[in-house]
Design an enzyme around this catalytic site. Structure first.
Site, short mmCIF file in Angstrom:
data_model
loop_
_atom_site.label_atom_id
_atom_site.label_comp_id
_atom_site.label_asym_id
_atom_site.label_seq_id
_atom_site.Cartn_x
_atom_site.Cartn_y
_atom_site.Cartn_z
N LYS A 114 -2.05 -1.29 -3.93
CA LYS A 114 -2.70 -0.15 -3.67
C LYS A 114 -2.07 0.93 -3.79
O LYS A 114 -1.30 1.43 -3.11
CB LYS A 114 -3.44 -0.38 -2.39
CG LYS A 114 -4.53 0.97 -2.17
CD LYS A 114 -5.13 0.74 -0.84
CE LYS A 114 -5.84 2.03 -0.32
NZ LYS A 114 -6.33 2.23 0.97
N TYR B 72 0.76 -1.01 -0.01
CA TYR B 72 0.17 0.10 -0.04
C TYR B 72 0.94 1.26 0.12
O TYR B 72 1.62 1.56 1.03
CB TYR B 72 -0.86 -0.16 1.40
CG TYR B 72 -1.86 1.07 1.62
CD1 TYR B 72 -2.12 2.13 0.80
CD2 TYR B 72 -2.20 1.28 2.94
CE1 TYR B 72 -2.87 3.16 0.92
CE2 TYR B 72 -3.15 2.24 3.28
CZ TYR B 72 -3.45 3.22 2.51
OH TYR B 72 -4.01 4.42 2.74
#
Lengths: 293, 293, 293, 293
Positions: free
Chosen positions: C164, C135
């Site tokens: 992400k 992420y």
């Protein structure tokens, strides 16, 4: 050429309609700068709205300034051109009229590589016998020359002998000092950094401030060279509000408005630039009253 | 004027010594752009090295382009000047020779306030009856116009009717759409954002890419308008390496090198700009081979 | 694990004094997210104020969420820790309670080199058999992982299988696609980029928006996958003011205020965070009324 | 409390496996700092890897430091917490063990508004009778407090009496001086700005440099207070390469590597931080040899 102290920028005074240059006012401001102990005069810089002038106007101002200063102090003519050819044309002209040095800033539309910048300076320097001050001002020119590049040019191009740093980043000056072993004279062009640049070893301060502050910038310089640090700090903080305002609102706008307050009518900056707003002018009036109290 | 699709930028071909414009090559590239379905021609933009031309050269290219295109598609002439007066002079010239619109970018030496930018556009727009496309490109011009300012000009200056956004920030396009209630046509000028800008509602794509990619940009545009998203995505990724390279190395440099690879000799960009390095040229050759596979 | 669609973030509801977690409200919001078609649940992310929780609280919420969701959709537990040891401790815990994946964000006090980040992920991934979503969110974590680094981790660390991207820069997604030859599934974490990320090929949208917008985010996703671009664009612009507000004011603040407007009292974010100002709350009420009109 | 001069940061020495704190080494470095004339000791700052410690470790180090220093100079304990509650807990602890002041930095996951920051400081300051030094370091904490906010807290929160500025921007110090009429004592936390900060009126220099440079930082301070500017400049440039390296590679990494070169084994920084690379260590060895020549 051993340059030190205050290198002062004259403005370019225009008539009310913005079309003509008022040479009598220019002469008046030049005498004012010399009267207050400035150590060199640098016409046709950012302050002089050089970018907004026609070639003919640029040449007239260069010639008028050299004649008026008449060797009382060195004259360093500003050159900032997108094309190498046009910059060379101006460099040759500056030499032909008896200027003492040129201050050269590369200008960006398309970004330039370090090689392109190096060659730009090399071709200009080769075209003239005048000393060249390499001028870094990313905020106005769109080009940011690293200390590494500046020192490389200093070491490899014969008449690139000085640097003016206007990025406002004191660490750049540290690097110029280190990379050149203290051999490259650098000059500060960021007004609100004047105290620290001189403390860090700058040879001088390139500034339009004497137009409004008379001898105060020179006094700051002298206090530093005589190691009177507390007094230097005090006189710096005295000038700082005005120095910062010149950055915020733009130098030609602030200097022309300040001169008007002092009774000298030098017109407005050229369009699309406006003169100061009423609010800015009032605030400027207060700053000038405060600094001269 | 309802403009949509691909607005193509021709380069300015120079002779080997960089001094003369090669109008025959210019004509050849114009025909190439028209052959590949471009919906408008925009001479004298960033791609056309407009900033590096003399006024006389600028006028010759504008005139030549209008004549050559000969109303097959609209011609939108680029204007980017530091002074309002010079911009007006060019606007009037563009109208006098039969251009269909002008694309105007304000240029910075001293930063401009929103009021100064507004008045710059107002004075230029008032001086002509041509539609004006306001062009935002902070990376080259040093001025960043907010969506708020752009929409205010669209709503208050009669012939400011279009915006070209080259900041590369898709959120600006969202704001233009929202602030104008979808009423302001905007065009994308950031090549690597082409897919997303069209998805977000851009009316067109202003680009030099058809010089090297022929009909691919137009196909991307058509796939989006016919809602074939997967196919559009695929053809976008096919073009992307070249679109990105144009940003990294500068458009005139890449396009001229690419044309040379394809046998069209348009000279180098003007000094201080260099042509591509050997390494860049080899990499470009591979990209072009890959995209046309 | 083939994840696509809407990955929804629950908030962490607190009691009025900020000290206790209200699990009943948490359960209520989880059901709300599932009712509106969310394809996965991601507790303990930025939205869940994970950074402001004690370890014990973090564990309780993870466990409660896994039990409540009860395999209706995958649960992806968020981990963001300054030290590798603490991150491993949480990864092992997540696996022990039956989570389906972990979403890991490195956190900066001292900046990390790429090698340090790589090893951080490697040690965490090795400690668990769960799939890891890497992420990237420089705005909250102070660390910006380049597409090059992300793809290198995907290719060299067995269970790093998803990314992400919350930087909001669409060009990062282009690079992830190119560098991995389309093989690395990436998910958009920047709400105002939802339309373009999906157009560019994102596998899903990680978002707290369904807490306030119900099924609208899922509808946007479905319209893109069925290539109904005009409809997708319209429904995106409908949601955009709220999506942008979540960025400006911070997600927990906006979601909690929006839930309060809808009659669900989830407390304030933890101090030093405040709840929304009255002005923000009023503006939010209008946005919600507008979007649901 | 009138603090001036060198405020020195000890590191946190770990065992080889990174799990235990080596208190004997900590004691040794504390004596080293005191031997070289440091005017205050500030444990648990950025240098001390405070962010990577458990609460229990933090408390042990605070207590050990206060006892070891034993009122020879003031001890200023560093506090940097995401939640107000945890920061208050630490403030109370610092007071309970006899610390002389606390240095407080707000930490960001979600960005804080000025009101949120003000209240954070207000609640912490109210919880203790110790003087509070507000510490601004956007690069590590993700929060940038403006001079305006810092002066507002100084004027409105009784025991916020000092500011540490680590942004590296000398203009911030100018503003602190101006806005407080010279009344707010500020301390420099950016090592490569040491010369200029002291020239501009900083009351002291917060630094980990004495760990490696012994008495040189103190000598710089003394040369400035005695207005020996040339000598101060020379001794600053002597230290600068090492000061810069601490910024580039991170202070704990550089100090621990430098101590190892000098025969003091303080372990590595905590994972995910690595120790210096071999190349960095070699370069550091040269710098240390050079500065002590």
């Amino acid at each position: 050429m051993q340059l030190s102290g205050i290198i002062a920028y004259p403005i370019t005074p225009f008539s009310d309609d913005g079309k003509k240059i008022q040479f009598d006012i220019l002469g008046q401001t030049l005498e004012h700068l010399l009267d207050h102990g400035c150590d060199a005069i640098a016409p046709l810089g950012s302050t002089g709205e050089s970018a907004y002038l026609s070639l003919e106007e640029w040449q007239q101002i260069a010639e008028y300034t050299v004649k008026t200063v008449n060797q009382r102090v060195p004259v360093i003519v500003g050159i900032g051109e997108l094309t190498t050819r046009q910059a060379i044309l101006k460099a040759k002209f500056a030499e032909s009229i008896g200027a003492d040095a040129i201050m050269v800033i590369p200008v960006s539309y398309w970004k330039l590589t370090d090689e392109e910048i190096f060659n730009y300076f090399e071709e200009i320097a080769t075209s003239t016998s005048l000393p060249v001050m390499a001028y870094n001002n990313p905020a106005t020119s769109g080009i940011d020359m690293s200390p590494e590049l500046l020192v490389r040019m200093f070491e490899n191009i014969t008449n690139v002998t000085m640097v003016k740093e206007s990025s406002g980043d004191i660490q750049r000056m540290h690097r110029l000092h280190e990379l050149s072993g203290g051999g490259l004279p650098f000059y500060n062009g960021s007004n609100p950094l004047a105290l620290e640049a001189l403390c860090a070893g700058a040879s001088g301060w390139c500034t339009a401030a004497p137009n409004l502050l008379g001898g105060l910038p020179k006094t700051l310089y002298q206090l530093i060279t005589s190691e009177q640090l507390s007094a230097a700090r005090a006189i710096f903080y005295q000038q700082l509000p005005l120095l910062r305002q010149m950055v915020i609102a733009g130098i030609p706008k602030v200097v022309k408005a300040g001169l008007a307050i002092q009774g000298i009518h030098a017109g407005s900056p050229r369009k699309p630039l406006h003169h100061t707003t009423t609010e800015e002018a009032l605030s400027l009036r207060e700053m000038l009253a405060e600094v001269n109290r």
